[in-house]
Design an enzyme around this catalytic site. Structure first.
Site, PDB file in Angstrom:
ATOM      1  N   HIS A 255      41.686  43.595  37.077  1.00  0.00           N
ATOM      2  CA  HIS A 255      40.814  42.437  36.840  1.00  0.00           C
ATOM      3  C   HIS A 255      39.868  42.182  38.014  1.00  0.00           C
ATOM      4  CE1 HIS A 255      44.036  40.099  39.035  1.00  0.00           C
ATOM      5  NE2 HIS A 255      42.966  39.469  39.502  1.00  0.00           N
TER       6      HIS A 255
ATOM      7  N   SER B 158      45.326  38.750  44.681  1.00  0.00           N
ATOM      8  CA  SER B 158      45.420  39.660  43.543  1.00  0.00           C
ATOM      9  C   SER B 158      45.069  41.085  43.960  1.00  0.00           C
ATOM     10  CB  SER B 158      44.461  39.221  42.435  1.00  0.00           C
ATOM     11  OG  SER B 158      44.865  38.005  41.867  1.00  0.00           O
TER      12      SER B 158
ATOM     13  N   ASP C  39      47.598  41.229  23.156  1.00  0.00           N
ATOM     14  CA  ASP C  39      47.161  40.059  23.915  1.00  0.00           C
ATOM     15  C   ASP C  39      48.075  39.731  25.093  1.00  0.00           C
ATOM     16  OD1 ASP C  39      44.972  39.715  22.300  1.00  0.00           O
ATOM     17  OD2 ASP C  39      46.048  38.429  20.881  1.00  0.00           O
TER      18      ASP C  39
END
Length: 372
Positions: free
Chosen positions: A164, A305, A229
């Site tokens: 991400h 992250s 999902d």
């Protein structure tokens, strides 16, 4: 049924050899991992680089949600492990892979509203100061991405991070084409290289030295529309630098079951954005796990992250202690635990299949990726 049996073999293709109960040293298991090889590569249109970089990912699906989800089919797993490669000139390719098992021995373990709160009670993070710590292993393996995340050196020219940080699931983020990786170095006002003698009790100021990224690999399982999902299972990416970084790196390893981790704990260091310019180290207990994820309550903030989650265990073959990256810190989850909301930070586990994929990206030769 044949497809399901094949998938179960793939998921459990590791031979887990653990020390006896009388052995006091937490020992790295010996794994035989599957083989993942490219089958075909297609050229794709150049991406738009129009997504905003996200420094955290939030998902409402907790351990029970993951454990109750049906196993993907063999063809779905192959599709999730196929990947896109983004090059520095903006070109993009998609590579389909094949998965092969060269050994039949198997013994593995199966494993709501958005919030920025990722501190649990007393803040147990430690800022690392001074070049004597920052420039030495293992802290020296942590690097900063120009998109704001953290990464970990896992080879001479490779950095492991969260997907991400590069791709929001629909498009590549702004800055991904000119992605850079920052290495902390001493900051000398007079331009000198400095000495080993420090005349001040104050920690020496540091600065980032940046290296451009040559290419980036992102698994198709992360890109929305290809995976379910649940989301975080494939939140990892590998960056190849344009030149070697010349630092000691930390090898990747297959994630052992949480009950086999030393003290049940994990460790990671990252560039949390509430402490700008500081490398922040933390450790904590693993609270729960699924086949693909580790749930823990390590204090963390956006910016951490992509940090490599590691443990230190005894390497029986080499007769020494060794740290390995067993996961990638992904983000935050609110989880419904028996009707009571509870928040966790989540790390993506390096499973045998993910190890085979990442190792092949690094080595380019599956023969060097047989032992996890």
């Amino acid at each position: 049924m044949a497809g399901l049996s094949t998938l179960i073999l793939l998921l459990c293709a590791a031979k887990d050899v653990m020390p006896s109960s009388s052995h006091w040293k937490p020992t790295w298991p010996s794994y035989r991992v599957p083989v993942i090889l490219p089958q075909s590569t297609l050229n794709l249109d150049k991406p738009q680089f129009d997504a905003e970089a996200r420094l955290e990912v939030v998902s409402p699906c907790g351990p029970a949600c993951h454990k109750s989800s049906p196993l993907p089919t063999y063809e779905e797993v192959k599709h999730y492990l196929s990947y896109e490669t983004l090059y520095a000139n903006g070109s993009l390719t998609e590579t389909e892979v094949g998965i092969y098992i060269l050994s039949n021995s198997a013994d593995g373990s199966q494993g709501k509203s958005r919030t920025k709160r990722q501190i649990y009670g007393y803040d147990s993070r430690f800022s690392i100061f001074g070049k004597d710590f920052l420039l030495n292993y293992p802290f020296s393996t942590s690097v900063k991405l120009s998109t704001g995340c953290t990464g970990t050196l896992v080879a001479e020219k490779h950095v492991l991070t969260a997907a991400h940080c590069i791709h929001d699931g629909k498009s590549y983020v702004k800055g991904a084409q000119k992605l850079r990786v920052g290495f902390l170095k001493p900051k000398h006002k007079d331009g000198s290289k400095g000495t080993n003698i420090t005349n001040s009790a104050m920690p020496e100021k540091m600065k980032f030295q940046w290296i451009r990224v040559k290419r980036t690999h992102v698994p198709k399982g992360w890109i929305k529309g290809n995976a379910n999902d649940i989301g975080m299972d494939y939140d990892y990416a590998l960056l190849e630098l344009k030149k070697p970084h010349k630092r000691k790196f930390m090898k990747i390893g297959v994630s052992p079951p949480a009950r086999h981790l030393p003290g049940g704990r994990i460790h990671f260091s990252g560039y949390d954005n509430d402490r700008p310019g500081n490398l922040v180290y933390r450790f904590c207990d693993v609270k729960d796990e699924t086949y693909d994820l580790l749930y823990q309550q390590c204090d963390a903030q956006p910016g951490a992250s992509g940090s490599g989650v590691y443990v230190r265990m005894w390497k029986r073959q080499n007769h020494k202690w060794e740290r390995k990256i067993i996961g990638i810190f992904s983000g935050h989850q609110w989880v419904d635990m028996n009707g009571t909301p509870q928040d966790f930070n989540v790390a993506v586990r390096i499973t045998p299949l993910k190890y085979a994929q990442i190792c092949y990206w690094i080595k380019g030769n599956y023969l060097d990726c047989r032992e996890g």
